[in-house]
Design an enzyme around this catalytic site. Structure first.
Site, PDB file in Angstrom:
ATOM      1  N   ASN A 272      34.319  52.845  27.900  1.00 35.89           N
ATOM      2  CA  ASN A 272      34.892  53.957  28.338  1.00 35.89           C
ATOM      3  C   ASN A 272      34.520  55.117  27.281  1.00 35.89           C
ATOM      4  O   ASN A 272      34.677  54.806  26.131  1.00 35.89           O
ATOM      5  CB  ASN A 272      36.658  53.649  28.219  1.00 35.89           C
ATOM      6  CG  ASN A 272      36.940  52.353  29.012  1.00 35.89           C
ATOM      7  OD1 ASN A 272      36.850  52.259  29.965  1.00 35.89           O
ATOM      8  ND2 ASN A 272      37.262  51.431  28.149  1.00 35.89           N
ATOM      9  N   GLU A 305      27.647  48.823  23.972  1.00 36.33           N
ATOM     10  CA  GLU A 305      28.456  50.177  24.400  1.00 36.33           C
ATOM     11  C   GLU A 305      28.762  51.356  23.815  1.00 36.33           C
ATOM     12  O   GLU A 305      28.822  52.166  24.666  1.00 36.33           O
ATOM     13  CB  GLU A 305      30.225  49.221  24.315  1.00 36.33           C
ATOM     14  CG  GLU A 305      30.153  47.744  24.626  1.00 36.33           C
ATOM     15  CD  GLU A 305      30.022  47.686  26.179  1.00 36.33           C
ATOM     16  OE1 GLU A 305      30.206  48.596  26.895  1.00 36.33           O
ATOM     17  OE2 GLU A 305      29.910  46.624  26.384  1.00 36.33           O
ATOM     18  N   HIS A 308      26.047  53.207  25.690  1.00 36.74           N
ATOM     19  CA  HIS A 308      26.576  53.670  27.038  1.00 36.74           C
ATOM     20  C   HIS A 308      26.849  55.186  27.028  1.00 36.74           C
ATOM     21  O   HIS A 308      26.991  55.775  28.152  1.00 36.74           O
ATOM     22  CB  HIS A 308      27.525  52.754  27.524  1.00 36.74           C
ATOM     23  CG  HIS A 308      26.978  51.794  28.442  1.00 36.74           C
ATOM     24  ND1 HIS A 308      26.433  51.868  29.521  1.00 36.74           N
ATOM     25  CD2 HIS A 308      27.431  50.305  28.385  1.00 36.74           C
ATOM     26  CE1 HIS A 308      26.079  50.562  30.070  1.00 36.74           C
ATOM     27  NE2 HIS A 308      26.744  49.852  29.461  1.00 36.74           N
ATOM     28  N   GLU A 327      23.336  49.577  33.094  1.00 36.59           N
ATOM     29  CA  GLU A 327      23.363  48.399  32.519  1.00 36.59           C
ATOM     30  C   GLU A 327      21.954  47.756  32.198  1.00 36.59           C
ATOM     31  O   GLU A 327      21.872  47.382  31.016  1.00 36.59           O
ATOM     32  CB  GLU A 327      24.200  47.408  33.393  1.00 36.59           C
ATOM     33  CG  GLU A 327      25.666  47.606  33.749  1.00 36.59           C
ATOM     34  CD  GLU A 327      26.387  47.922  32.541  1.00 36.59           C
ATOM     35  OE1 GLU A 327      25.942  47.472  31.430  1.00 36.59           O
ATOM     36  OE2 GLU A 327      27.605  48.384  32.572  1.00 36.59           O
TER      37      GLU A 327
END
Length: 881
Positions: A272, A305, A308, A327
């Site tokens: 997130n 993460e 990302h 991914e």
């Protein structure tokens, strides 16, 4: 929990929505039983769309309380609301309007851990892939990018910490002990990246200065009292931020970056925007509670993460069919980071072992699908090794084909061209075609076609003509829904190795394109002729695992032994020895089936000792080299009529033979590797421990082995050594007094630490043999075990079903019966977790007939259960198909 709707989503059916939502305002008034969510959405009608076209929003189990447009409350005649969909038929003529939606949630009762849930007194969200629709009605798809402003209200004593995406934009006190915080994320994002966390958590604070001199405030939030366990995660985060600037030119873009560690989480972590949420097992670590593998995983997943932020957040995927675009690409980036932080050779071997253990079986079974699937019924079931691991290998092949400099230029263009967009695989491939001038259309089949290609290779040497010829034939086996395959572009790295261990130079080559030590295979058959080769070389093929393929090579055993001892490519050297071990184990398996005692060549067992003792090699590399292929690896290479008991017997026989042949070498090296320095999680220290612990496994089979393992356990000063010794005791000396005592001591010491107890459950679930099922059943009633916690379930049930070949595949089917009971029990709470457990039977067709029948019966039992979720039914029906 949604039951199966039967809907199949297809890539060719994609079309843009009629409406956009450029701005999203959310207000949460948090309460365990009745959280109120007010969403104020700025909605825009696309050009050319008539006002009569209804606005259809996604939901999942929602209760609608209020609905208004531009301040006007809608009447029941204006809309149709069900728990899973909101259709608004009466809309303004204006192309832009404000839609207010109020819903009510019960986070305390959300055991599926998707959407907004409350666990361990912390409010938390998980919205990927389709969890946001469990919070409010929305166009819940990746190509709807919106700027979010979020206001969170909660009782101060219940949730003193209020976090969401982006930058803090205000906070204050409210009446009656309530307070609020406002967060604003200036970067448009899809709904799956929305996050909220509220509760009482401890904080580890730090900062990072970016390449351009901006200061970013960093925070890692953990359960109070565990702040001291987050130091390594913070260090890994700062190293990740620095590496991404240096390796890819990517600078962080917000004022804050927060990580929250929670104990109940379906995934490893979630990226997130600005608020990563982690399963706490990938944040909390010290030498007393975490193994070297845990430290390495924390480092890799923190990096994954964070990376990302650009490959997934700033550039997201247009639809879920493009999942590999974020991914697979980000796995490639975290692999490169770990290789730079640790040992590139060791990391590469570990990557390939993971790929073969998880993705190759996927490609070879009923769950096979392309890296970019063309259809799905439940997107949660496509977070697979194919999308992640094979997706990473496809990116790696692009770099191999183009070279590092051109690859970096392509990545730079990708970031420049598609920042702020929802992109596709075609967009990604196009940037590399544009910077290189190459046509990558044939290579793109790696994204579109399922299955693991095989290369059949033979060679001849003409000494008189000084020619060496390779005959190469490619094939791709049929997979479900794809019986006919197209020819792939396969970059096969190679070397012709001479008797001195060095590459043999050649004066010319014909028959295929060969560039920088890579044969580019594009046709079904190639005859590649090298001229000027005076001596017969040994073939070193697929060096560095340049392509995710299998090889069927006509090669003399002498060549394999030579390469295992002399190849200057560390991966290929490991591969040569691993191939020799695999071939010996398959031969032993057949001997066991014939009622014979397996026998092994002394030069094979002796080579294990030479590799273990070779001081020119990294200890971590030596540890990987002398670790035998797993039972699942052997089963995969045998292919059919698998008898797990026979494989286990063959593997045990080779382990004992290697231990006996190298008893002096292994014992001496084991004692010399004893760690005399203070614990450090660095790669060099971890490598020494890895080698010492694999040697312990071998020498424990010699007289006095149980006592030696017990001493190792008792004297351990860190979790790596303690868990390794306990594993040796449990797997090699099950039921012995030393093992019973060690298990009891471990339990007593760590009974209040759930993450460490997961190791205790996992070790016992791994014990081979038919009796383990009784221990596993009993452990499901242990006070530290909970079916509601994904980590506990994975540690016990997941380990037993996926890693314990003899226990799970017990001949009488008892393991399967337990499996059915447990999967159906878990599914009532958490369909996503149940579906992932169910993949343990994906290779059931390869079992010998009796087990084959019992495994099928187990799958049918699950399939015939009433009210199955879409997640579980999708997996079971594809597995049975």
């Amino acid at each position: 929990m949604r039951t199966d709707t039967g809907q199949v989503f297809k890539l060719e059916d994609y079309r843009p929505t009629d409406y956009l939502i450029p701005k999203t305002g959310l207000t949460f008034r948090l309460s365990p039983e009745a959280t109120r969510v007010i969403a104020v959405l700025t909605v825009e009608r696309r050009d050319g769309v008539a006002a009569s076209v209804p606005l259809v929003l996604d939901g999942d189990g929602l209760t609608l309380s209020r609905l208004a447009i531009d301040g006007r409350t809608l009447t029941p005649a204006d809309f149709l609301a069900t728990p899973d969909q909101l259709t608004i038929t009466t809309l303004p003529a204006a192309s832009r309007f404000q839609l207010l939606i109020e819903t009510e949630l019960a986070p305390a009762h959300n055991e599926a851990l998707m959407g907004l849930y409350r666990s361990s007194n912390v409010y938390c969200t998980q919205c990927e892939a389709e969890g946001f629709r469990r919070i409010t009605y929305f166009l819940d798809r990746p190509d709807i990018l919106s700027v979010y402003t979020v206001r969170i209200e909660a009782r101060h004593h219940e949730a003193p910490l209020l976090l969401s995406n982006g930058n803090p934009a205000g906070s204050g006190e409210l009446a009656d002990g309530w307070h609020y915080a406002v967060w604003h994320d200036p970067f448009p994002k899809p709904s799956y990246l929305f996050a909220l966390v509220a509760g009482a958590l401890g904080k580890v604070a730090d900062s990072f200065v970016t390449l351009s001199g901006r200061k970013v405030e960093l925070g890692i939030y953990v359960e109070p009292g565990k702040e001291g366990l987050a130091g390594y995660a913070m260090d890994a985060l700062k190293r990740s931020m620095k590496w991404d600037e240096e390796a890819f030119g990517r600078e962080y873009d917000l004022d804050v970056f927060n990580i929250v560690a929670v104990s109940d989480f379906n995934m490893g972590a979630m990226e997130n925007k600005g608020l990563n949420i982690f399963n706490d097992k990938y944040v909390l670590a010290d030498q007393e509670t975490a193994t070297d593998a845990d430290f390495a995983n924390i480092e890799a997943i923190i990096a994954h993460e964070y990376f990302h932020n650009w490959t997934g957040n700033r550039i997201t995927c247009r639809d879920w069919f493009q999942l590999c675009l974020k991914e697979g690409l980000t796995v490639f980036r975290d692999h490169e980071f770990s290789a730079d932080q640790r040992s590139r050779a060791v990391k590469r071997i570990a990557e390939v072992r993971t790929l073969r253990a998880h993705q190759f079986p996927e490609d070879q079974g009923p769950l096979a699908h392309p890296v970019r699937p063309r259809r799905y019924r439940e997107i949660n079931n496509f977070y697979t090794a194919t999308v992640y691991e094979k997706g990473s290998e496809v990116v790696r092949m692009i770099r191999t084909i183009l070279g590092s400099e051109t690859f970096r230029a392509g990545m730079d263009l990708y970031f420049e061209r598609h920042d702020g967009e929802a992109a596709t695989i075609e967009d990604f491939i196009k940037v590399f075609e544009d910077v290189s001038g190459r046509d990558l259309s044939q290579f793109s089949l790696w994204y579109h076609q399922a299955g693991t290609p095989n290369l059949t290779i033979s060679s001849t040497h003409n000494a008189a003509a000084q020619e060496f010829t390779l005959e190469i034939e490619q094939s791709v086996p049929p997979t479900p829904s794809e019986s006919r395959k197209r020819l792939m572009h396969i970059p096969l790295a190679f070397s012709l190795v001479g008797t001195d261990g060095k590459a043999i130079a050649y004066s010319g080559v014909e028959g295929a394109s060969v560039e920088d030590g890579v044969i580019h295979i594009r046709r079904r058959r190639h005859m590649v002729r090298f001229s000027g080769v005076g001596e017969r070389p040994a073939m070193s093929l697929n060096r560095g695992f340049s392509a995710p393929v299998t090889l069927s090579v006509e090669q003399k055993a002498d060549d394999q032994f030579f390469l295992a001892g002399h190849d200057n490519d560390t991966f290929s050297r490991w591969q040569a020895f691993n191939t020799l071990l695999t071939e010996a184990l398959i031969s032993a398996f057949r001997q066991v089936l014939d009622g014979q005692q397996p026998g092994f060549a002394s030069r094979l067992t002796g080579l294990a000792g030479k590799i273990a003792g070779d001081e020119t090699l990294e200890p971590a590399y030596r540890a990987l080299a002398v670790a035998l292929p797993s039972e699942a690896d052997i089963a995969r290479d045998i292919g059919k009529n698998i008898d797990p008991d026979a494989i286990f017997s063959a593997r045990e026989a080779l382990t004992a033979a290697i231990a006996e042949a190298n008893r002096e070498i292994f014992s001496d090296l084991y004692h010399r590797l004893a760690d005399k320095d203070a614990f450090s999680p660095d790669a060099t220290s971890a490598g020494r421990r890895a080698l010492r612990n694999i040697l312990l496994d071998y020498v424990s089979l010699l007289p006095g082995g149980a006592a030696l393992a017990a001493r190792h356990f008792q004297s351990a000063t860190n979790m790596t050594d303690r868990a390794a010794a306990l594993t040796v005791l449990a797997l090699r000396h099950s039921g012995s007094p030393e093992t019973v005592k060690a298990l009891a001591d471990f339990e007593a010491k760590y009974t209040t630490d759930p993450l460490v107890m997961d190791k205790w459950f996992q070790i016992q679930a791994s014990v081979p043999g038919p009796q383990t099922i009784y221990a596993v059943r009993a452990l499901t009633s242990h006070p530290a075990f909970s079916m509601a916690n994904p980590n506990r379930v994975r540690s016990l049930v997941g380990t037993f079903s996926s890693a314990n070949q003899t226990g799970f595949h017990r001949a009488d089917g008892e393991g399967y019966r337990f499996f059915v009971e447990t999967v159906l029990q878990v599914e009532k709470r958490n369909p996503q977790l149940a579906a992932r457990l169910a993949t343990a039977l994906r290779s059931w067709r390869s079992l010998e007939p009796a087990r084959h029948a019992k495994a099928r019966e187990a799958l049918l039992s699950i399939s015939n259960a009433e009210n199955l979720s879409a997640d579980l039914r999708d997996i079971v029906e594809r597995t049975l198909a």
